[in-house]
Design an enzyme around this catalytic site. Structure first.
Site, PDB file in Angstrom:
ATOM      1  N   ASP A   1       0.743  -0.941  -0.066  1.00 36.00           N
ATOM      2  CA  ASP A   1      -0.323   0.153  -0.044  1.00 36.00           C
ATOM      3  C   ASP A   1       0.922   1.257   0.039  1.00 36.00           C
ATOM      4  O   ASP A   1       0.409   2.260   0.257  1.00 36.00           O
ATOM      5  CB  ASP A   1      -0.827  -0.103   1.074  1.00 36.00           C
ATOM      6  CG  ASP A   1       0.072  -0.481   2.794  1.00 36.00           C
ATOM      7  OD1 ASP A   1       0.756  -0.492   2.914  1.00 36.00           O
ATOM      8  OD2 ASP A   1      -0.861  -0.565   3.539  1.00 36.00           O
TER       9      ASP A   1
ATOM     10  N   ARG B   1      12.091  -4.261  20.390  1.00 40.73           N
ATOM     11  CA  ARG B   1      12.574  -5.426  19.730  1.00 40.73           C
ATOM     12  C   ARG B   1      13.759  -4.338  19.521  1.00 40.73           C
ATOM     13  O   ARG B   1      13.755  -2.931  19.008  1.00 40.73           O
ATOM     14  CB  ARG B   1      12.021  -5.841  18.153  1.00 40.73           C
ATOM     15  CG  ARG B   1      11.383  -7.346  18.441  1.00 40.73           C
ATOM     16  CD  ARG B   1      11.081  -7.908  17.144  1.00 40.73           C
ATOM     17  NE  ARG B   1      10.712  -6.564  15.966  1.00 40.73           N
ATOM     18  CZ  ARG B   1      11.950  -6.932  15.053  1.00 40.73           C
ATOM     19  NH1 ARG B   1      12.125  -7.800  14.871  1.00 40.73           N
ATOM     20  NH2 ARG B   1      11.342  -6.333  14.252  1.00 40.73           N
TER      21      ARG B   1
HETATM   22  N1  LIG Z   1      -5.156  -9.358  12.496  1.00 40.40           N
HETATM   23  C1  LIG Z   1      -5.330  -8.317  11.299  1.00 40.40           C
HETATM   24  N2  LIG Z   1      -5.711  -7.549  10.842  1.00 40.40           N
HETATM   25  C2  LIG Z   1      -4.996  -6.914  10.778  1.00 40.40           C
HETATM   26  C3  LIG Z   1      -4.276  -6.547  10.562  1.00 40.40           C
HETATM   27  C4  LIG Z   1      -3.133  -6.944  11.056  1.00 40.40           C
HETATM   28  O1  LIG Z   1      -1.302  -7.228  11.486  1.00 40.40           O
HETATM   29  N3  LIG Z   1      -3.848  -8.222  12.291  1.00 40.40           N
HETATM   30  N4  LIG Z   1      -3.141  -5.366  10.167  1.00 40.40           N
HETATM   31  C5  LIG Z   1      -3.822  -3.970   9.469  1.00 40.40           C
HETATM   32  C6  LIG Z   1      -3.254  -3.290   8.674  1.00 40.40           C
HETATM   33  S1  LIG Z   1      -1.907  -2.882   9.222  1.00 40.40           S
HETATM   34  C7  LIG Z   1      -3.898  -3.234   7.371  1.00 40.40           C
HETATM   35  S2  LIG Z   1      -3.324  -2.292   6.251  1.00 40.40           S
HETATM   36  C8  LIG Z   1      -4.537  -3.466   6.814  1.00 40.40           C
HETATM   37  C9  LIG Z   1      -4.759  -4.775   5.511  1.00 40.40           C
HETATM   38  O2  LIG Z   1      -5.878  -4.951   4.652  1.00 40.40           O
HETATM   39  P1  LIG Z   1      -5.983  -4.922   2.934  1.00 40.40           P
HETATM   40  O3  LIG Z   1      -5.257  -4.530   2.574  1.00 40.40           O
HETATM   41  O4  LIG Z   1      -7.773  -5.192   2.886  1.00 40.40           O
HETATM   42  O5  LIG Z   1      -4.989  -6.643   3.622  1.00 40.40           O
HETATM   43  P2  LIG Z   1      -5.560  -8.166   2.932  1.00 40.40           P
HETATM   44  O6  LIG Z   1      -6.415  -8.453   4.114  1.00 40.40           O
HETATM   45  O7  LIG Z   1      -3.993  -9.262   2.819  1.00 40.40           O
HETATM   46  O8  LIG Z   1      -6.353  -8.017   1.595  1.00 40.40           O
HETATM   47  C10 LIG Z   1      -6.092  -7.772   0.588  1.00 40.40           C
HETATM   48  C11 LIG Z   1      -6.588  -8.864  -0.473  1.00 40.40           C
HETATM   49  O9  LIG Z   1      -7.164  -7.828  -1.201  1.00 40.40           O
HETATM   50  C12 LIG Z   1      -6.377  -8.942  -2.939  1.00 40.40           C
HETATM   51  N5  LIG Z   1      -6.193  -8.107  -3.730  1.00 40.40           N
HETATM   52  C13 LIG Z   1      -5.057  -7.347  -3.799  1.00 40.40           C
HETATM   53  N6  LIG Z   1      -4.730  -6.908  -4.992  1.00 40.40           N
HETATM   54  C14 LIG Z   1      -5.888  -7.210  -5.200  1.00 40.40           C
HETATM   55  C15 LIG Z   1      -6.863  -5.900  -6.881  1.00 40.40           C
HETATM   56  O10 LIG Z   1      -6.217  -5.133  -7.252  1.00 40.40           O
HETATM   57  N7  LIG Z   1      -7.963  -5.798  -7.081  1.00 40.40           N
HETATM   58  C16 LIG Z   1      -8.745  -7.012  -6.059  1.00 40.40           C
HETATM   59  N8  LIG Z   1     -10.177  -6.740  -6.252  1.00 40.40           N
HETATM   60  N9  LIG Z   1      -8.437  -7.721  -4.616  1.00 40.40           N
HETATM   61  C17 LIG Z   1      -6.786  -7.524  -4.469  1.00 40.40           C
HETATM   62  C18 LIG Z   1      -5.249  -9.992  -2.662  1.00 40.40           C
HETATM   63  O11 LIG Z   1      -5.815 -11.150  -2.756  1.00 40.40           O
HETATM   64  C19 LIG Z   1      -6.132  -9.983  -0.551  1.00 40.40           C
HETATM   65  O12 LIG Z   1      -6.999 -11.383  -0.971  1.00 40.40           O
HETATM   66  O13 LIG Z   1      -5.728  -4.873   7.722  1.00 40.40           O
HETATM   67  C20 LIG Z   1      -5.542  -4.841   8.705  1.00 40.40           C
HETATM   68  N10 LIG Z   1      -5.675  -6.016   9.759  1.00 40.40           N
HETATM   69  N1  LIG Z   2       7.040  -6.676   2.288  1.00 41.26           N
HETATM   70  C1  LIG Z   2       5.998  -6.002   3.830  1.00 41.26           C
HETATM   71  N2  LIG Z   2       6.213  -4.798   4.019  1.00 41.26           N
HETATM   72  C2  LIG Z   2       4.873  -4.335   4.149  1.00 41.26           C
HETATM   73  C3  LIG Z   2       4.115  -4.542   4.716  1.00 41.26           C
HETATM   74  C4  LIG Z   2       3.805  -6.318   4.544  1.00 41.26           C
HETATM   75  O1  LIG Z   2       2.774  -6.821   5.097  1.00 41.26           O
HETATM   76  N3  LIG Z   2       4.852  -6.617   4.182  1.00 41.26           N
HETATM   77  N4  LIG Z   2       2.680  -4.042   5.287  1.00 41.26           N
HETATM   78  C5  LIG Z   2       2.661  -2.424   4.858  1.00 41.26           C
HETATM   79  C6  LIG Z   2       1.498  -1.835   5.714  1.00 41.26           C
HETATM   80  S1  LIG Z   2      -0.126  -1.878   5.559  1.00 41.26           S
HETATM   81  C7  LIG Z   2       2.154  -1.487   7.326  1.00 41.26           C
HETATM   82  S2  LIG Z   2       0.985  -0.693   8.400  1.00 41.26           S
HETATM   83  C8  LIG Z   2       3.108  -1.591   8.058  1.00 41.26           C
HETATM   84  C9  LIG Z   2       3.179  -2.111   9.412  1.00 41.26           C
HETATM   85  O2  LIG Z   2       5.145  -1.969   9.466  1.00 41.26           O
HETATM   86  P1  LIG Z   2       5.683  -1.227  10.279  1.00 41.26           P
HETATM   87  O3  LIG Z   2       4.899   0.327  10.839  1.00 41.26           O
HETATM   88  O4  LIG Z   2       7.308  -1.651  10.334  1.00 41.26           O
HETATM   89  O5  LIG Z   2       5.044  -2.007  11.875  1.00 41.26           O
HETATM   90  P2  LIG Z   2       5.381  -3.824  12.197  1.00 41.26           P
HETATM   91  O6  LIG Z   2       6.358  -4.401  10.851  1.00 41.26           O
HETATM   92  O7  LIG Z   2       4.059  -4.607  12.005  1.00 41.26           O
HETATM   93  O8  LIG Z   2       6.613  -3.417  13.798  1.00 41.26           O
HETATM   94  C10 LIG Z   2       6.431  -2.845  13.273  1.00 41.26           C
HETATM   95  C11 LIG Z   2       7.805  -2.315  14.804  1.00 41.26           C
HETATM   96  O9  LIG Z   2       6.860  -2.682  15.486  1.00 41.26           O
HETATM   97  C12 LIG Z   2       7.071  -3.067  16.895  1.00 41.26           C
HETATM   98  N5  LIG Z   2       5.749  -3.687  18.016  1.00 41.26           N
HETATM   99  C13 LIG Z   2       5.670  -4.245  18.788  1.00 41.26           C
HETATM  100  N6  LIG Z   2       4.379  -3.703  19.450  1.00 41.26           N
HETATM  101  C14 LIG Z   2       5.126  -2.600  19.650  1.00 41.26           C
HETATM  102  C15 LIG Z   2       4.674  -1.563  20.187  1.00 41.26           C
HETATM  103  O10 LIG Z   2       3.750  -1.690  22.061  1.00 41.26           O
HETATM  104  N7  LIG Z   2       4.695   0.095  20.905  1.00 41.26           N
HETATM  105  C16 LIG Z   2       6.568  -0.166  20.171  1.00 41.26           C
HETATM  106  N8  LIG Z   2       7.022   1.274  20.190  1.00 41.26           N
HETATM  107  N9  LIG Z   2       6.696  -0.649  18.899  1.00 41.26           N
HETATM  108  C17 LIG Z   2       6.042  -2.210  18.874  1.00 41.26           C
HETATM  109  C18 LIG Z   2       7.946  -4.081  16.687  1.00 41.26           C
HETATM  110  O11 LIG Z   2       8.908  -5.138  17.168  1.00 41.26           O
HETATM  111  C19 LIG Z   2       8.718  -4.282  15.114  1.00 41.26           C
HETATM  112  O12 LIG Z   2       9.842  -4.493  14.989  1.00 41.26           O
HETATM  113  O13 LIG Z   2       4.368  -1.968   6.608  1.00 41.26           O
HETATM  114  C20 LIG Z   2       4.194  -2.302   5.186  1.00 41.26           C
HETATM  115  N10 LIG Z   2       4.784  -2.303   4.541  1.00 41.26           N
HETATM  116  S1  SF4 Z   3       7.375  -1.989  -4.899  1.00 39.80           S
HETATM  117 FE1  SF4 Z   3       7.300  -2.795  -2.907  1.00 39.80          FE
HETATM  118  S2  SF4 Z   3       7.554  -1.334  -1.573  1.00 39.80           S
HETATM  119 FE2  SF4 Z   3       6.654  -0.899  -3.292  1.00 39.80          FE
HETATM  120  S3  SF4 Z   3       4.781  -0.515  -4.132  1.00 39.80           S
HETATM  121 FE3  SF4 Z   3       5.474  -2.463  -4.372  1.00 39.80          FE
HETATM  122  S4  SF4 Z   3       5.244  -3.767  -3.064  1.00 39.80           S
HETATM  123 FE4  SF4 Z   3       5.036  -1.681  -1.973  1.00 39.80          FE
HETATM  124 MO   LIG Z   4      -1.304  -1.102   7.553  1.00 44.46          MO
END
Ligand SMILES: Nc1nc2c(c(=O)[nH]1)N[C@H]1C(S)=C(S)[C@@H](COP(=O)(O)OP(=O)(O)OC[C@H]3O[C@@H](n4cnc5c(=O)[nH]c(N)nc54)[C@H](O)[C@@H]3O)O[C@H]1N2
Ligand SMILES: Nc1nc2c(c(=O)[nH]1)N[C@H]1C(S)=C(S)[C@@H](COP(=O)(O)OP(=O)(O)OC[C@H]3O[C@@H](n4cnc5c(=O)[nH]c(N)nc54)[C@H](O)[C@@H]3O)O[C@H]1N2
Ligand code: SF4
Ligand SMILES: [Mo]
Length: 730
Positions: free
Chosen positions: A14, A199
């Protein structure tokens, strides 16, 4: 052979990197770096793997209709027309029987970027306020809570800042790559980096200061910083006097948090807390970039507000090197307008789930901020990152499962794996099993899709034209061009909502035939069409202006930065920030479990079916500190059950010296596409963090109703490898 190269915005994750996509003979072949040197480094191996994802053999290519029991994963292929006719008919029936509020939507704009708020438009015309999204646990709720304090969700000026504070947020080469690059560039210029993380994360390893706080204590830490900043008079007195309300009240609250108390709560040495606070407050331009850590904890509203307050009192709002309040791009009609939020009656808005008990990001607050938003930003329902007038997801799933406070009977899920993307997965399943109609718009057969009545094949970023505006978080416009046609009957979410709207007689409000018509409409105020835009370049941004509030005031009821939140006060919540302790560890559950540390090869619940990516991380792991592992008598790589009083998951154990003692990390989003047909819902309940975390009333943030994913009690127990996860045998 014809080879085409176009500009793309990658949506595998995203952050939306600007890249280029190539196709040969109608098939996507490569995603490569941008040709602008400033953007060339912004690509990770997930982006490079996009052709593998877009061309994958398991992509859904035809509309599917359920023929077996719900969740049985038995389908027949039907035409798009038939699917839309039947969906419309069934939705009408639900609305007739239960009212429009019985229709809920869960989505995630990053994946279905072509929606252009037409989902909100359709729902508002129909009368349903129950739209939610995964962004309610990410930047969406942060945006909404930022608005309480100063009326906008700012973006850090990485390019000129001298200090970056990362509350957990851990960008790296394969996670939010552009932010990682910007942090590195700032560091090379001499900017200081402060990391707060239990961490030793990648960012912590190279930070100037690392504060290893106990999970879930971010709000207390910020109160400690404010204590130092106020006691040592490190705040911007002029700005506070002229532009902030409630300073004395805030100061009295902060005085309740002397550093001894903050040290006790956070586990961080008081001298280090003071040093970090001084470093932040005395930097000439400092930023606290958005972090998901404070989006998902029991003190979420206070913690997010405390970040806002720190930015304000240190004079970092809307200044060079600080946090910019960009406003809408005047050349692009924002989703805030397209959503037609004024069409939904106040009576229906008041039915939005969450409105009464946990209103911070619902219509209740949107109504209270309407006038100042219109005055300052030009739009009454000024929305950012889609987060500013959502329903509470927990309340939606409860209404789906139990009919409490009223039944929700139709559930549409677009680009979101809803079953696994919120807390309390069992309740989500119960809710989905209790629906009259579920529609999913997807690329792959996810566990959520398996529970649906209709699964519609979505398009991918290489298959559609778009102009991304970061959902109004920034005022930058970036071009994404279609390079190939969607496969077979795959189509955009734009098409889904317009076709549905026509079947409800909303034609007048949905005049666009094609996605390009929609883009032309959104650009119309700049006097250009999409074709002209794409011929002119790949990115546009207005020149930033600073301290705009001097002309307009802030978009809050008082026109000031509300250290004392009049909105929270009026709704009966504590108007000042506080620390609230999460559920305590016990002899039975002695560890604090936090979810996160995203895995490099996957975005959230996706990509477990992409071999090149899965090979980099074949199975999920619980991280534990070596001494804790020794105490439990557990070995590295062994199988464990991670148990809480809410549920249990099975994973491998990974012993890591970088972990903080007393803590366990659980990854997010694991299911097993390879177990389709063997395990119910492809093993969606085997290893998902959503199984572990409760959303009971006593365990969620008061103001937003957000679950505590950052430090709930749990334990690990050694187990045999589950047969179904034996990858050697399979
Ligand atoms: N339990 C739990 N819930 C969480 C989180 C967590 O750490 N734990 N993290 C939260 C966070 S930070 C975020 S950002 C959200 C993320 O929530 P989302 O961004 O909704 O991510 P996903 O739930 O993995 O769902 C993404 C789905 O979209 C589909 N997809 C990908 N590209 C496309 C497209 O172009 N079109 C369509 N129609 N589908 C597509 C993929 O196949 C996948 O199944 O979840 C949140 N929810
Ligand atoms: N490859 C990859 N990249 C991604 C995503 C992915 O699914 N894959 N998701 C994207 C999305 S939607 C998001 S939201 C971001 C999330 O990515 P980040 O913002 O980096 O968050 P996390 O990886 O969930 O955790 C980051 C750190 O938070 C620490 N942490 C855990 N609990 C706490 C707490 O209570 N307080 C504090 N201060 N630290 C804590 C953990 O030890 C960890 O090192 O990554 C984005 N980038
Ligand atoms: S290149 Fe990697 S970091 Fe950039 S939007 Fe695509 S998946 Fe996310
Ligand atoms: Mo997120």
């Amino acid at each position: 052979m014809t080879k085409t190269t176009k500009y793309s915005v990658c949506t595998i994750c995203d952050i939306g990197c600007q890249v280029r996509t190539q196709a040969e003979n109608g098939e996507v072949t490569r995603v490569i770096a941008h040709d602008n040197p400033m953007l060339a480094k912004n690509i990770c191996f997930k982006g490079v793997a996009a052709p593998r994802i877009h061309n994958h053999k398991d992509r859904i290519r035809k509309p599917l209709k359920r023929v077996g029991e719900r969740g049985e994963d038995k389908w027949e292929e039907i035409s798009f027309e038939q699917a839309m006719d039947e969906i419309a008919e069934k939705l009408k029936k639900v609305v007739e029987e239960y009212g429009p509020e019985a229709f809920a939507v869960s989505t995630s704009g990053w994946n279905t970027q072509t929606t252009h708020a037409l989902d909100r438009r359709f729902m508002n015309l129909l009368g349903s306020p129950n739209w939610t999204s995964g962004v309610s646990l990410c930047a969406g709720n942060t945006a909404a809570v930022n608005k309480l304090t100063y009326g906008w969700f700012p973006m850090g000026d990485f390019g000129a800042t001298n200090c970056i504070v990362l509350f957990g947020h851990n960008p790296r080469k394969h996670s939010w790559t552009p932010i990682y690059n910007q942090i590195n560039a700032a560091r090379e210029r001499g900017a200081k980096v402060i990391v707060l993380d239990p961490r030793v994360s990648d960012q912590a390893e190279v930070a100037d200061l690392h504060l290893r706080l106990r999970a879930g204590t971010d709000a207390a830490m910020c109160l400690g910083w404010l204590k130092v900043i106020f006691d040592e008079e490190l705040y911007d007195k002029e700005f506070v006097k002229t532009w902030c309300n409630g300073f004395e009240e805030l100061k009295a609250r902060v005085d309740e948090y002397p550093l001894e108390r903050v040290e006790e709560i956070t586990g961080v040495d008081r001298d280090l807390i003071a040093e970090a606070a001084r470093m932040y407050a005395s930097a000439d331009g400092a930023i606290i970039p958005w972090t998901p850590i404070t989006d998902m904890q029991i003190s979420s509203t206070s913690a997010i507000r405390l970040h806002s307050i720190l930015r304000a009192v240190t004079g970092n709002l809307d200044v060079v090197g600080g946090e910019t309040l960009g406003g809408f791009n005047p050349d692009y009609i924002p989703e805030s307008e397209i959503g037609l939020h004024e069409e939904l009656s106040l009576a229906q808005k008041a039915k939005q789930l969450g409105y009464e008990d946990h209103p911070a990001y619902t219509y209740r607050v949107a109504e209270m901020l309407k006038e100042p938003c219109e005055k300052v930003w030009g739009y009454p329902y000024a929305d950012q990152v889609m987060g500013c007038h959502m329903a509470n997801p927990t309340k939606i799933f409860r209404a789906m499962a139990k009919g409490d406070p009223y039944p929700v009977k139709a559930f549409f899920v677009l680009g979101n794996n809803a079953l696994m993307s919120y807390p309390n997965q069992q309740q989500i399943l119960d809710g989905m099993m209790n629906q009259d109609l579920i529609v999913t718009h997807e690329l792959f057969m996810t566990p959520t899709a398996m529970l649906s009545d209709y699964v519609l094949p979505g398009d991918a970023f290489s298959e559609r034209n778009h102009i991304a505006d970061s959902w109004s978080w920034t005022s930058r416009l970036t071009l994404s061009q279609k390079v190939v046609e969607p496969p077979e009957e795959a189509s955009s979410s734009f098409q889904f909502w317009t076709e549905l709207a026509r079947r409800f007689g909303f034609d007048r409000h949905f005049p666009w035939e094609t996605l390009e018509d929609m883009l032309d409409y959104r650009l119309s105020r700049s006097g250009r069409t999409f074709a002209e835009f794409e011929s002119q370049g790949f990115m546009e941004m207005p020149t930033p202006e600073f301290r705009k509030y001097r002309k307009t005031g802030f978009a809050t009821p008082s026109g000031k930065v509300e250290l004392f939140s009049s909105v929270l006060d009026e709704m009966g919540f504590d108007p000042l920030p506080y620390h609230r302790e999460g559920p305590a560890v016990s002899e039975e559950y002695p560890y604090l479990v936090f979810t996160g540390v995203r895995e490099d090869p996957f975005f959230q619940t996706g990509q477990r079916n992409i071999k090149e990516l899965r090979d980099r991380c074949p199975l999920p792991s619980v991280f534990i500190h070596p001494e804790d592992a020794a105490k439990e008598g557990l070995d590295n790589g062994g199988w464990v059950e991670l148990q809480t009083d809410h549920g249990k998951v099975t994973m491998q154990l990974s012993i890591q010296a970088s972990m903080k003692q007393g803590h366990l990390r659980v990854p997010h989003g694991w299911w097993y596409p390879e177990l389709r047909g063997q395990e119910h819902l492809s093993g969606a309940f085997l290893s998902s963090d959503a199984v572990l975390c409760s959303d009971d009333e006593g365990l969620i943030d008061y103001e937003q109703g957000i679950p505590h994913f950052k430090g709930f009690p749990g334990r690990v127990v050694g187990v045999e490898m589950p047969e179904s996860l034996d990858r050697e045998a399979s």
